[in-house]
Write a protein that holds these residues in place. Structure first.
Motif, PDB file in Angstrom:
ATOM      1  N   PRO A 294       0.832  -1.210   0.000  1.00  0.00           N
ATOM      2  CA  PRO A 294       0.000   0.000   0.000  1.00  0.00           C
ATOM      3  C   PRO A 294       0.869   1.265   0.000  1.00  0.00           C
ATOM      4  CG  PRO A 294      -0.729  -1.552   1.697  1.00  0.00           C
ATOM      5  CD  PRO A 294       0.554  -2.088   1.141  1.00  0.00           C
ATOM      6  N   ALA A 295       0.249   2.391  -0.418  1.00  0.00           N
ATOM      7  CA  ALA A 295       1.009   3.624  -0.653  1.00  0.00           C
ATOM      8  C   ALA A 295       1.786   4.109   0.571  1.00  0.00           C
ATOM      9  CB  ALA A 295       0.058   4.718  -1.130  1.00  0.00           C
ATOM     10  N   ASN A 296       1.269   3.868   1.783  1.00  0.00           N
ATOM     11  CA  ASN A 296       1.970   4.399   2.969  1.00  0.00           C
ATOM     12  C   ASN A 296       3.168   3.534   3.368  1.00  0.00           C
ATOM     13  OD1 ASN A 296       0.223   2.295   3.949  1.00  0.00           O
ATOM     14  ND2 ASN A 296       0.668   3.005   6.018  1.00  0.00           N
ATOM     15  N   LEU A 297       3.302   2.357   2.756  1.00  0.00           N
ATOM     16  CA  LEU A 297       4.470   1.511   3.069  1.00  0.00           C
ATOM     17  C   LEU A 297       5.461   1.661   1.916  1.00  0.00           C
ATOM     18  CD1 LEU A 297       2.571  -1.549   4.586  1.00  0.00           C
ATOM     19  CD2 LEU A 297       3.767   0.277   5.811  1.00  0.00           C
ATOM     20  N   ASN A 298       6.131   2.819   1.906  1.00  0.00           N
ATOM     21  CA  ASN A 298       6.907   3.205   0.723  1.00  0.00           C
ATOM     22  C   ASN A 298       8.397   3.354   0.998  1.00  0.00           C
ATOM     23  OD1 ASN A 298       7.154   5.706   2.085  1.00  0.00           O
ATOM     24  ND2 ASN A 298       5.172   6.343   1.277  1.00  0.00           N
ATOM     25  N   SER A 299       8.828   2.996   2.216  1.00  0.00           N
ATOM     26  CA  SER A 299      10.237   3.199   2.559  1.00  0.00           C
ATOM     27  C   SER A 299      10.742   1.961   3.312  1.00  0.00           C
ATOM     28  CB  SER A 299      10.343   4.456   3.433  1.00  0.00           C
ATOM     29  OG  SER A 299      11.674   4.719   3.757  1.00  0.00           O
ATOM     30  N   VAL A 300      11.790   1.338   2.775  1.00  0.00           N
ATOM     31  CA  VAL A 300      12.239   0.032   3.295  1.00  0.00           C
ATOM     32  C   VAL A 300      13.590   0.183   3.981  1.00  0.00           C
ATOM     33  CG1 VAL A 300      12.845  -2.354   2.649  1.00  0.00           C
ATOM     34  CG2 VAL A 300      11.103  -1.110   1.326  1.00  0.00           C
ATOM     35  N   PHE A 301      13.687  -0.300   5.216  1.00  0.00           N
ATOM     36  CA  PHE A 301      14.973  -0.360   5.900  1.00  0.00           C
ATOM     37  C   PHE A 301      15.343  -1.833   6.017  1.00  0.00           C
ATOM     38  CE2 PHE A 301      17.741   2.222   8.874  1.00  0.00           C
ATOM     39  CZ  PHE A 301      18.683   1.216   9.067  1.00  0.00           C
ATOM     40  N   PHE A 302      16.368  -2.264   5.292  1.00  0.00           N
ATOM     41  CA  PHE A 302      16.762  -3.676   5.325  1.00  0.00           C
ATOM     42  C   PHE A 302      17.620  -3.976   6.552  1.00  0.00           C
ATOM     43  CE2 PHE A 302      16.104  -3.523   0.605  1.00  0.00           C
ATOM     44  CZ  PHE A 302      15.148  -4.536   0.546  1.00  0.00           C
ATOM     45  N   THR A 303      17.396  -5.149   7.118  1.00  0.00           N
ATOM     46  CA  THR A 303      18.163  -5.604   8.284  1.00  0.00           C
ATOM     47  C   THR A 303      18.730  -6.985   7.960  1.00  0.00           C
ATOM     48  OG1 THR A 303      16.211  -6.655   9.251  1.00  0.00           O
ATOM     49  CG2 THR A 303      16.631  -4.357   9.867  1.00  0.00           C
ATOM     50  N   ALA A 304      19.478  -7.526   8.934  1.00  0.00           N
ATOM     51  CA  ALA A 304      20.094  -8.831   8.687  1.00  0.00           C
ATOM     52  C   ALA A 304      19.219  -9.985   9.175  1.00  0.00           C
ATOM     53  CB  ALA A 304      21.463  -8.883   9.360  1.00  0.00           C
ATOM     54  N   SER A 305      18.160  -9.679   9.933  1.00  0.00           N
ATOM     55  CA  SER A 305      17.297 -10.742  10.460  1.00  0.00           C
ATOM     56  C   SER A 305      15.925 -10.163  10.789  1.00  0.00           C
ATOM     57  CB  SER A 305      17.884 -11.336  11.741  1.00  0.00           C
ATOM     58  OG  SER A 305      17.791 -10.381  12.787  1.00  0.00           O
ATOM     59  N   GLY A 306      14.995 -11.077  11.102  1.00  0.00           N
ATOM     60  CA  GLY A 306      13.667 -10.647  11.526  1.00  0.00           C
ATOM     61  C   GLY A 306      13.721  -9.930  12.867  1.00  0.00           C
ATOM     62  N   SER A 307      14.498 -10.481  13.793  1.00  0.00           N
ATOM     63  CA  SER A 307      14.603  -9.847  15.124  1.00  0.00           C
ATOM     64  C   SER A 307      15.107  -8.409  14.997  1.00  0.00           C
ATOM     65  CB  SER A 307      15.579 -10.625  16.018  1.00  0.00           C
ATOM     66  OG  SER A 307      15.156 -11.939  16.207  1.00  0.00           O
ATOM     67  N   GLU A 308      16.072  -8.207  14.113  1.00  0.00           N
ATOM     68  CA  GLU A 308      16.602  -6.850  13.962  1.00  0.00           C
ATOM     69  C   GLU A 308      15.558  -5.919  13.341  1.00  0.00           C
ATOM     70  OE1 GLU A 308      20.002  -6.150  11.375  1.00  0.00           O
ATOM     71  OE2 GLU A 308      19.920  -4.044  11.936  1.00  0.00           O
ATOM     72  N   ALA A 309      14.671  -6.478  12.521  1.00  0.00           N
ATOM     73  CA  ALA A 309      13.575  -5.663  11.969  1.00  0.00           C
ATOM     74  C   ALA A 309      12.673  -5.201  13.116  1.00  0.00           C
ATOM     75  CB  ALA A 309      12.787  -6.465  10.943  1.00  0.00           C
ATOM     76  N   THR A 310      12.392  -6.109  14.064  1.00  0.00           N
ATOM     77  CA  THR A 310      11.578  -5.743  15.234  1.00  0.00           C
ATOM     78  C   THR A 310      12.271  -4.639  16.034  1.00  0.00           C
ATOM     79  OG1 THR A 310      10.771  -8.019  15.359  1.00  0.00           O
ATOM     80  CG2 THR A 310      10.489  -6.656  17.331  1.00  0.00           C
TER      81      THR A 310
END
Ligand code: PLP
Length: 363
Positions: A65-81
């Motif tokens: 969706p339009a409001n999810l337009n900026s991605v910060f990549f991490t090395a794992s799921g935990s780091e995304a949290t």
């Protein structure tokens, strides 16, 4: 899969919802080889950015969706949290957070602080302060969300609870409460994203869009990768004071991004997700036995509940002996996990279920 002695197994768990298009897909291998020949790691932030990250971020946001337009990549799921929790603090200026009982968001200290299980937390206290855990799927409990709440973090579908699917009305009420109080809504789709539940994103089934989306597992096509995705206006709060609000060296490794993008393209181009609900129905229809207490499912995230962990463990061990690879859930040890590659063949579904029924007949 084959073990060290050459024994063959049917994989019913896909590395816990990682290998959504199966193992060793030629398009993914080719993308990995090509990227490995180009470069492995240069510099994540600063004067240059790496192409595979930019391409994959663009591809992902084209399917969000339009409001999810900026991605910060991490090395794992935990780091995304971790990154998302920090982003919510930074953007709202608040520090209190709400999570839900029987939720899993990772094993690092921040993620552990919002984990919904005293058993898994108790040995590591003190954890982060200001965290309240509510009952999942309970409308009245949402009253606890207020103007001090930085964020509410929820799995769109609770996986490790033994596949707990919330009411649409509850998720919609949660969205409304967050809007009213200014709390950011974080959906963890690390396990449920990428078609696992029968739509590309699980939240599509509820008509609710989060402020921050957590991705991992299948995101990397079998390589390690995580991400938190938000609106640029929220993400921009990481750009000042301090200038790098979240830092990592390997977040969005170029080979992981190349592999993940190749896998996501296959998932979409081969229309794999369209067949997920039909495959779920095949499993549910074939899993009929007096020893089965209930089957919870949402797409190819299936939990077969038995009366105890002891029963379940016996079944799992026998299944592995007979060439079907599965396991149990962190917060539902009495339930057997079925989360195969999404392109599992119909005859493999029939084979797996016949083996499960055979084992149940003999324990
Ligand atoms: C829902 C959910 N969130 C977060 C995580 C943590 O991801 P990782 O193991 O890549 O750190 C997991 C992993 O199982 C998960 O299932």
């Amino acid at each position: 899969m084959w073990d060290a002695d050459g024994k063959e197994y049917l994989d019913l768990i896909a590395g816990i919802s990682v290998c959504n298009i199966g193992h060793g897909h030629p398009a993914v291998i080719e993308a990995i080889q090509k990227q490995a020949e180009a470069y492995l790691h240069i510099m994540v932030y600063g004067e240059f950015v790496e192409n595979p990250q930019v391409h994959y971020a663009r591809f992902l946001t084209q399917h969000l969706p339009a409001n999810l337009n900026s991605v910060f990549f991490t090395a794992s799921g935990s780091e995304a949290t971790e990154g998302a929790m920090k982003l919510a603090k930074r953007y709202t200026g608040r520090h209190q957070m709400i999570s839900f009982k029987h939720s899993y968001h990772g094993s690092t200290q921040g993620a552990l602080s919002v984990m919904g299980s005293e058993y898994w937390q108790q040995a590591f206290r003190p954890l982060l302060p200001g965290i309240t855990q509510l009952d999942y799927n309970d409308i009245e409990a949402l009253e606890n969300i207020n103007h001090q709440t930085a964020c509410v973090i929820a799995e769109t579908i609770q996986a490790e609870a033994g596949v707990n699917v919330p009411q649409k009305e509850w998720l919609q009420a949660l969205r409304k409460k967050c809007d009213e109080t200014g709390a950011l809504l974080i959906f963890d789709e690390i396990q449920s994203g990428f078609g696992r539940n029968g739509t590309l994103w699980a939240f599509e089934q509820f008509g609710v869009v989060p402020d921050i989306l957590l991705l991992g597992k299948a995101l990397g096509g079998g390589m390690p990768l995580g991400a938190f995705v938000s609106d640029k206006k929220i993400m921009d709060s990481f750009t000042h004071n301090p200038v790098l609000g979240h830092i990592n060296t390997f977040g969005g490794h170029p080979v992981s991004c190349a592999a993940g993008m190749a896998a996501m393209k296959i998932l979409i181009e081969d229309e794999i997700i369209q067949a997920v609900q039909n495959k779920e129905s095949q499993f549910v229809a074939l899993l009929q036995h007096p020893k089965i207490v209930k089957v919870n499912s949402c797409g190819l995230m299936i939990a077969v509940h038995f009366d105890s962990f002891e029963t379940n463990k016996k079944i799992i061990d026998k299944l592995i002996e007979s060439g079907v690879f599965t396991d149990w859930f962190l917060f539902a040890a009495h339930a057997l996990r079925i989360a195969p590659p999404l392109n599992i063949a119909d005859e493999d579904i029939a084979f797996a279920c016949s083996k499960i029924i055979e084992v149940l007949d003999h324990i």
